[in-house]
Design an enzyme around this catalytic site. Sequence first.
Site, short mmCIF file in Angstrom:
data_model
loop_
_atom_site.label_atom_id
_atom_site.label_comp_id
_atom_site.label_asym_id
_atom_site.label_seq_id
_atom_site.Cartn_x
_atom_site.Cartn_y
_atom_site.Cartn_z
N SER A 1 -8.59 1.32 8.75
CA SER A 1 -7.96 0.90 10.00
C SER A 1 -6.86 -0.10 9.70
CB SER A 1 -9.00 0.30 10.95
OG SER A 1 -9.68 -0.74 10.31
N LYS B 1 0.82 -1.23 0.00
CA LYS B 1 0.00 0.00 0.00
C LYS B 1 0.85 1.26 0.00
CE LYS B 1 -4.19 -2.03 1.02
NZ LYS B 1 -5.55 -1.74 0.66
#
Lengths: 311, 311
Positions: free
Chosen positions: B75, B50
Site C-alpha cells: 500500500s 522504489k
Amino acid sequence: MNKEFLIQVHNRVKPYIHKTAVLSSQLINEIAGCNVFFKCENFQKMGAFKMRGAANAILNLSEEDRNKGVVTHSSGNFAQALSLAANKIGIEAYIVMPENAPQVKKNAVKGYKGHIIESESTPIAREQMAEKVKQETGATFIHPSNDDDVIHGQGTATIELLEERPQLDYIFTPVGGGGLIAGTALAAKYFSDKCKVIGGEPKNADDAYRSMKSGKIEFNKTTNTIADGLRTFLGDRNFPIIMNDVERIILVEEEEIIEAMKLIWERMKIIIEPSSAVAFAALLKEKEQFKNKDVGIIISGGNVDVSNLPF
Amino acid sequence: MNKEFLIQVHNRVKPYIHKTAVLSSQLINEIAGCNVFFKCENFQKMGAFKMRGAANAILNLSEEDRNKGVVTHSSGNFAQALSLAANKIGIEAYIVMPENAPQVKKNAVKGYKGHIIESESTPIAREQMAEKVKQETGATFIHPSNDDDVIHGQGTATIELLEERPQLDYIFTPVGGGGLIAGTALAAKYFSDKCKVIGGEPKNADDAYRSMKSGKIEFNKTTNTIADGLRTFLGDRNFPIIMNDVERIILVEEEEIIEAMKLIWERMKIIIEPSSAVAFAALLKEKEQFKNKDVGIIISGGNVDVSNLPF
C-alpha cells in the site's frame, strides 16, 4: 552596463553564494504544458536569492566604508541576507526591524550575527531609525531592492540559469520590491538573445503591474497577500529597468498562489515560500500563451514556518 | 555478481528513472560534524527509490511474461512504483491493497494506471489474494523488497552517488523490508574500495537490528513507528546480503526521527517522508563516530501528506 560587467559581479559574489540546482519534473511539465526549469534559490545560503545582492553590495564598498558596517531596514529575507553576507565578509550589519516582528525572524538575524535595532513598524519610523544608525555608526545604508549593486547581484541567478539552460524562451520571477525582476531582466538581456522576462505579482499588491501600465511608480493600495515577501514597493533604481526590459506582469489571486505552492511542494518535493509560488502561479494562469516553450522560474526562497502552512 | 553486472542493471533502468540530485548544506555539515551528501531519491519518479527496483524487475521478465503483467501487494511506494514502471514499459500492474488503505494511496496507484485489487489487511490475506491474481492472470509476482532484481535495481542509486562522490567513507540508508540497504551494500562493495554501509532503523520496528545480532531473520515485535515505509520485514533474499555486507544498524527513537525530518525540511528545503529521516537520525545519534568523514545518505522518498505533518 554590459555582459562583461555582469560577469564581474558574478565572479565577485561567487565565493559567498551557492550555485543552486536547476530542477524539473515531467508531471509539472504536463500540468503547465511547457518545459519548466526551476532555479532553486530556496537552496541558496540563508534560503533565498537575496544573499546574492547583499554580498555584491557589501563587496562593492571601499575598505574604509566596509569597516563601518552596513545598515538596512527589513524584517524579511534581506535582513538575514545582509547579516550573513556581512558576517562572511567580516563586517558588522545593523538591521532595523519593527518591534512587533515575529521572534523567529529576529532569531534568524541573530543567528547570522546581525545587530537588531527595533523601531516602530511604520515605513517612516523604520527609515528614520536606519538614518539614525547611519549617523551614529557611519554604516552604509543598503536598500533591500532599490540599489544598483543589489539589483546586479540578484541577476547572477539568471546568469547561472542561462548557462545551464541557454535555450530558455522566458524567465518568470515574483515581483515585490523589484530588485529580483530588474536584475533578472538585465541578465537575460545580456546573456540571451531571445529570453523574455515576465513577472508574477499578487493581485492584492499590484503596484508593479499598475506602474508598468501608467509608466510611473504607483503604490500598493493593499498588501493583503500571503506572499509576504512581495508587499514592498518599487523604487527609482529598479523601475526604469523593469519598464524597459520586462515583457509584462501577470497578476494572480491568493488561492492561485496557495495552489501553485502546494503543487510545487507535492510534485517537486521542495519547500518554497508563498512569494516563490507567485511566478509559477502566473505561468499556470496564462499557460496557453507558453505552450511547449522553455520557461525558467526563479524560486526565490524557502523560508517558511513548516509548522504553520496554508494547506 | 560483479561490477559489470550492476552496470548492466543501471543501463537497463536508466531510461525509466531520473539521475537524482546530490545536495549538501554547510549548516547540516556543522550540525552533523561531517560532510553529508544527500542522494535525493525524493526527487525520483513517483517520489521514491522504489522506481529503480520495480523497473529492473519488470525489464528482466521475458517478453511472454511481461505481456501477462505483474502483481504485488503493497500500500506504499512500491505499489506506485510498480504501477508507473509497468505503465511506462507498456504492461499491466495488479496491486493488492488492504481494503482500508487510505484513499490518497489508492488514488496515487490509479493515477499511474495500476489495477487495484482489494483484500483484507492481514499479511496472509494479502498474499493469498496476490496468489489468486497470479493464478487468474498469469501475472508475475514481484515482491517489494525480497527479490533479487528489485535489490539490484535499488543499488543503482548508490552507483550514481559514488560516481558523483567517490570519496565517500559511509553510506546510510533506512532499513524496512531490506531491499534498499541490500542493494546499497552490493553497489558500495563493487563501486568503492572503502565505503561502508550503515542502516538506520526505528527502535519500534527493529527486526533488522536484531536479525544482524542473532544471525537469523527475526520479526518485528511492534511496528508502531511514524516511519510507515519501514514497518515491513526482511526476507531470505536480502538478509544474507545485509548479514555479509552491511557494517551495522543504528536504532533511533520516534522523536529522533521527527527531529531529523524537521531539520532536513528546514535546512535543506526539501520534502522527505519520515522513513527517509531515519538514516539521518542514525547519523546524528552517533555522530562522534563519523567526525569529519564523508557520509552519503539515501533520501528514500518524499511521499508525505503535506497537510498532516508531525510538527
